[in-house]
Design an enzyme around this catalytic site. Structure first.
Site, PDB file in Angstrom:
ATOM      1  N   HIS A 291       1.088  -1.144   0.017  1.00 26.90           N
ATOM      2  CA  HIS A 291      -0.214  -0.041   0.055  1.00 26.90           C
ATOM      3  C   HIS A 291       0.954   1.113  -0.152  1.00 26.90           C
ATOM      4  O   HIS A 291       1.708   1.454   0.676  1.00 26.90           O
ATOM      5  CB  HIS A 291      -1.189  -0.027   1.121  1.00 26.90           C
ATOM      6  CG  HIS A 291      -0.478   0.175   2.461  1.00 26.90           C
ATOM      7  ND1 HIS A 291      -0.074   1.169   3.254  1.00 26.90           N
ATOM      8  CD2 HIS A 291      -0.130  -1.115   3.383  1.00 26.90           C
ATOM      9  CE1 HIS A 291       0.448   0.817   4.508  1.00 26.90           C
ATOM     10  NE2 HIS A 291       0.328  -0.556   4.767  1.00 26.90           N
ATOM     11  N   ASP A 303       6.327   0.823   6.529  1.00 28.61           N
ATOM     12  CA  ASP A 303       4.872   0.205   6.484  1.00 28.61           C
ATOM     13  C   ASP A 303       4.190   1.387   5.689  1.00 28.61           C
ATOM     14  O   ASP A 303       4.096   2.273   6.175  1.00 28.61           O
ATOM     15  CB  ASP A 303       4.402   0.122   7.838  1.00 28.61           C
ATOM     16  CG  ASP A 303       2.734  -0.053   7.951  1.00 28.61           C
ATOM     17  OD1 ASP A 303       2.300  -0.410   6.879  1.00 28.61           O
ATOM     18  OD2 ASP A 303       2.070   0.434   8.653  1.00 28.61           O
ATOM     19  N   GLU A 337      -4.866   1.715   2.623  1.00 27.93           N
ATOM     20  CA  GLU A 337      -5.059   0.691   3.309  1.00 27.93           C
ATOM     21  C   GLU A 337      -5.189   1.223   4.998  1.00 27.93           C
ATOM     22  O   GLU A 337      -5.938   0.420   5.749  1.00 27.93           O
ATOM     23  CB  GLU A 337      -3.557  -0.215   3.368  1.00 27.93           C
ATOM     24  CG  GLU A 337      -3.692  -1.547   3.995  1.00 27.93           C
ATOM     25  CD  GLU A 337      -3.183  -1.701   5.270  1.00 27.93           C
ATOM     26  OE1 GLU A 337      -3.520  -2.678   6.194  1.00 27.93           O
ATOM     27  OE2 GLU A 337      -2.712  -0.755   6.051  1.00 27.93           O
ATOM     28  N   GLU A 338      -4.501   2.190   5.346  1.00 27.32           N
ATOM     29  CA  GLU A 338      -4.301   2.574   6.870  1.00 27.32           C
ATOM     30  C   GLU A 338      -5.544   2.850   7.560  1.00 27.32           C
ATOM     31  O   GLU A 338      -6.031   2.489   8.580  1.00 27.32           O
ATOM     32  CB  GLU A 338      -3.162   3.665   6.999  1.00 27.32           C
ATOM     33  CG  GLU A 338      -1.852   3.264   6.757  1.00 27.32           C
ATOM     34  CD  GLU A 338      -1.301   2.022   7.715  1.00 27.32           C
ATOM     35  OE1 GLU A 338      -1.845   1.446   8.569  1.00 27.32           O
ATOM     36  OE2 GLU A 338      -0.134   1.688   7.659  1.00 27.32           O
ATOM     37  N   ASP A 365       3.336  -6.399   3.293  1.00 27.56           N
ATOM     38  CA  ASP A 365       3.012  -5.473   4.207  1.00 27.56           C
ATOM     39  C   ASP A 365       3.251  -5.575   5.676  1.00 27.56           C
ATOM     40  O   ASP A 365       2.526  -5.615   6.348  1.00 27.56           O
ATOM     41  CB  ASP A 365       1.523  -5.263   3.942  1.00 27.56           C
ATOM     42  CG  ASP A 365       1.077  -3.740   4.827  1.00 27.56           C
ATOM     43  OD1 ASP A 365       1.886  -3.113   5.178  1.00 27.56           O
ATOM     44  OD2 ASP A 365       0.038  -3.838   5.277  1.00 27.56           O
ATOM     45  N   HIS A 435       3.979   2.569  12.338  1.00 29.92           N
ATOM     46  CA  HIS A 435       3.066   3.819  12.536  1.00 29.92           C
ATOM     47  C   HIS A 435       3.638   5.007  13.529  1.00 29.92           C
ATOM     48  O   HIS A 435       3.103   5.809  14.087  1.00 29.92           O
ATOM     49  CB  HIS A 435       1.810   3.475  13.303  1.00 29.92           C
ATOM     50  CG  HIS A 435       0.998   2.481  12.423  1.00 29.92           C
ATOM     51  ND1 HIS A 435      -0.234   2.097  12.823  1.00 29.92           N
ATOM     52  CD2 HIS A 435       1.291   1.956  11.350  1.00 29.92           C
ATOM     53  CE1 HIS A 435      -0.623   1.280  12.059  1.00 29.92           C
ATOM     54  NE2 HIS A 435      -0.099   1.151  10.957  1.00 29.92           N
TER      55      HIS A 435
END
Lengths: 477, 477
Positions: A291, A303, A337-338, A365, A435
């Site tokens: 993503h 990520d 995606e997130e 991912d 994140h």
């Protein structure tokens, strides 16, 4: 009795002969395959492009939250890079995505007595409402889970900030299991606490390491009415430990936080897609992807910048070694995606509308760390076929082939026939960066990233060459 | 024909029965073992001590070159820590070690025209002689290997600095193989170049990454007479690429370097040893170890502080779970692996003098990264026994059991009967830090370190419980 034993012995002999033929055949097949796979790894490690792409995505563009300028830049950049590869088609697939912005940097402190404060590192959870413009200050009630809320009841919670402090379980070897065991406090913590009249939520960061980085991530209010939605933030693991120990000494302490995040109407964005059209089955599709969006705190290098550049590299490697796939192979860089999965849903929706037969999808991912294997969402027959390729991966120290999840973005393609797979890199360090502000380019090792790309390309090569078991069955029909 | 088939069928049936008995037995054995191993991993990950020990060794003591004050401090510290564990014995084994000091920080520049210089990062190789006190400046001849020297001959080399620039091969998956393919230019480069009248040697750092850190390491002059020994330094990979490209444009450039390293007479040092005395075979020894000395540039955190604290942790874990080994289990922290191997030799020598029967030795000296398995220096029979335990390691993602090397320090124990083993962690990042200034505590991940310790403890537990095949044979006699 004797008769049945004789039968058994004939069966055993036949089986032995069969095995030995199968073995010779397997060896021949394997020699060609092992040479191709060797070539793939050589090119990825000696002449790879993934690391340079990731450098640009991370350092020239940065965090790519859906709806942001950075996400837009990333779409244009990866489209342009794919166009340079000489693929048969490169295009953008429009998709509407949510737009949430963090606003000015969040601020928080713990007040143990009037005027005695210590600041602590927080960040708003993705999708949270803001605090009042002057911030929010309240007493704190610490809980481990939603059951604690029920036990405490409205009386103990109303007007307070709920502090979810359940740590990730360090003795789980697969860190994604530890994540899975905790993430509900982040995703649904605000919604649950609001039911008891809480005014805000502070959640322990999903991180196995003790450090000062708060980790954001998606959260949802479910069907909580707008006026009952309470602001939610993450606190770093060090901050959570500090707050918890402070609460033991001063149960009456207050927590203050201020955040100015905001949700806007959806905006236009895109999945980025490139294709090498298949020589034999142009209308059957195998896709490989990651993503393109990321959270905004760091650069989204692990990520999922890593997954994107590895997926692009799969197609580049095929071009470089001159492999012409039988199936149409697509790289898909999914948007959002997130905080929405809109890109994954849109891609599957269009594939169905256009009646495109998707037979295999692979997602990366889980970070750009040393690859250890794959997990598969498929049936026993397909899994057995894949397991028969294990020896081809052994020289590259790829040992782990398991049944289980694949990837969020390719999930919507699931239809009972498509084989879904996820790259499984070493997961020990993943949640150190996940994140958070430190998910940056320097945290990615070039070799580890490249090994992942080569491992993915090798699996796609084998899947393309031999087809899925489901395709074979179709051909027999 | 029928008769032989009948025989076959009976044989098959017997074999099947045998297999199923063996299977039931194996399952029972495995249940107890898998519970013990689970306990070992839980304790290591939830309550481990290795990371704290490494913190102290790295940050409070630092690089521990043989003969240095830091090495002495490390001996005292680890002895004191082992004494806290309630082992049956803790002692120091005296050993004389070489003493080489780096002196003031090295300095180097590339002079492309008179007065036009650019500085570059170098470090003296361990054991090198110094340059003249004013430094050394000379023309440079770049080579890939010793064959190049022979081809160029004395005429082209005399009075010049030889620059060895053979890079580690990036497409080898096991990075130690890439190291093995290059390290002779570091170890013997000066000795070989001196034969052709070279005045100094610059060696490309043994590093797969492009960065600015020079990597030191041992070198030898062999039997080169003292007055013919030439100074040798390592240049960072970025520096090597720069020098090489500069040479293409300006073949007449000069390289200047200055280093004031010095070799002193041998000094007294120690191996640090702790023991849990065996309940059944107190006079049979199984040892687990790493080397306490390190190079001086960084803190020796991966090489080999990690191996030391993991080895200490093995014995601590046994104490914590209450496992009383049948054999005497020793942790041995060897002194002087890096530039002499005196500790390893001394330990083996004393073991022989005292007639101590050593049956198993395990070394960790490949960094504190995620463990992937072990390599063994043993015979097929012992290896087969170890392979039968593979399923016990599978839940911890330990998949790689191979025949091959073990560890330098335990090598001298080899006697045709002892089983030797080395922990094999993921090797992709190892040479980013190896022997360089950035081999520091922050480069070690707590979980990865702890997983290594637990993996080692699990193997020692199984070896202790079931004994080696060689012991079984002895008992049968």
């Amino acid at each position: 009795m004797k008769y049945s034993k004789l039968h058994l012995s004939i069966a055993v002999t036949c089986l032995a002969l069969l095995c030995s033929f199968a073995n010779i055949y397997a060896q021949q097949v394997n020699k060609e395959d092992s040479l191709t796979i060797r070539k793939i790894y050589d090119k990825a490690l000696l002449n790879g492009k993934s690391y340079d792409w990731l450098d640009y995505l991370s350092n020239n563009i940065g965090g790519r939250l859906s709806g942001s300028l950075e996400a837009e830049k990333a779409v244009r950049y990866t489209e342009a890079e794919l166009k340079k590869l000489g693929l048969d088609k490169v295009w953008l697939q429009p998709v509407m995505v949510p737009k949430w912005t963090r606003g000015v940097k969040e601020y928080a402190y713990i007040e143990t007595a009037p005027g005695i404060t210590s600041t602590t590192n927080i960040c708003a959870l993705g999708g949270s409402v803001p605090t009042p413009s002057g911030g929010l200050k309240a007493h704190v009630v610490e809980v481990q889970n939603f059951e604690d809320l029920a036990q405490l009841g409205r009386e103990a919670i109303e007007g307070k900030i709920v502090f979810y402090n359940r740590p990730m379980q360090a003795n789980l070897i697969r860190t994604f299991e530890a994540y899975g065991g905790c993430v509900n406090q982040r995703y649904a913590g605000a919604m649950e606490a609001a039911k008891y009249g809480a005014v805000g939520v502070v959640v322990r960061s999903m991180n196995l390491r003790n450090d000062d980085f708060p980790h954001t991530g998606s959260m949802s209010y479910g069907d909580t009415p707008a006026d009952l939605r309470i602001p939610a933030c993450a606190i770093s693991t060090n901050g959570a430990d500090y707050l918890s120990s402070a609460l033991k000494l001063k149960p009456d302490l207050k927590f203050y936080f201020k955040q100015s995040c905001k949700t806007y109407p959806d905006v236009q964005s895109y999945n980025v897609i490139g294709e090498i059209t298949g020589t034999t089955y142009p209308n059957r599709y195998m896709i490989v992807g990651g993503h393109l969006d990321s959270w905004d705190l760091g650069d989204g290098s692990h990520d999922d910048g890593a997954g994107c550049v590895q997926s692009m590299e799969v197609l580049r490697l095929f071009k470089e070694i001159g492999y012409k796939p039988k199936h149409s192979i697509r790289v898909v860089l999914f948007m959002n995606e997130e905080n929405g999965l809109r890109g994954g849903r849109k891609y599957a929706e269009e594939a169905r509308l256009k009646n495109e037969q998707h037979v295999f999808a692979l997602e990366s991912d889980a970070g750009g760390f040393t690859p250890r294997g794959f997990s598969f969402d498929t049936d026993k027959e397909n899994f057995a076929q894949i397991e028969s390729w294990k020896n081809l991966f052994e020289p590259y120290l790829i040992h782990s082939f398991t049944m289980g999840g694949s990837g969020a973005d390719i999930g919507p393609l699931k239809d009972g026939s498509i084989v879904l797979a996820g790259l499984r890199p070493d997961s020990q360090r993943y949640f150190d960066y996940h994140h958070a502000e430190n998910d940056t380019f320097d945290a990615v090792n070039k070799r580890e990233l490249e090994l992942g790309a080569a491992t993915m390309a090798s699996l796609v090569y084998l899947m393309d060459k031999y087809g899925t078991r489901n395709e074979l069955k179709e051909i027999k029909k």
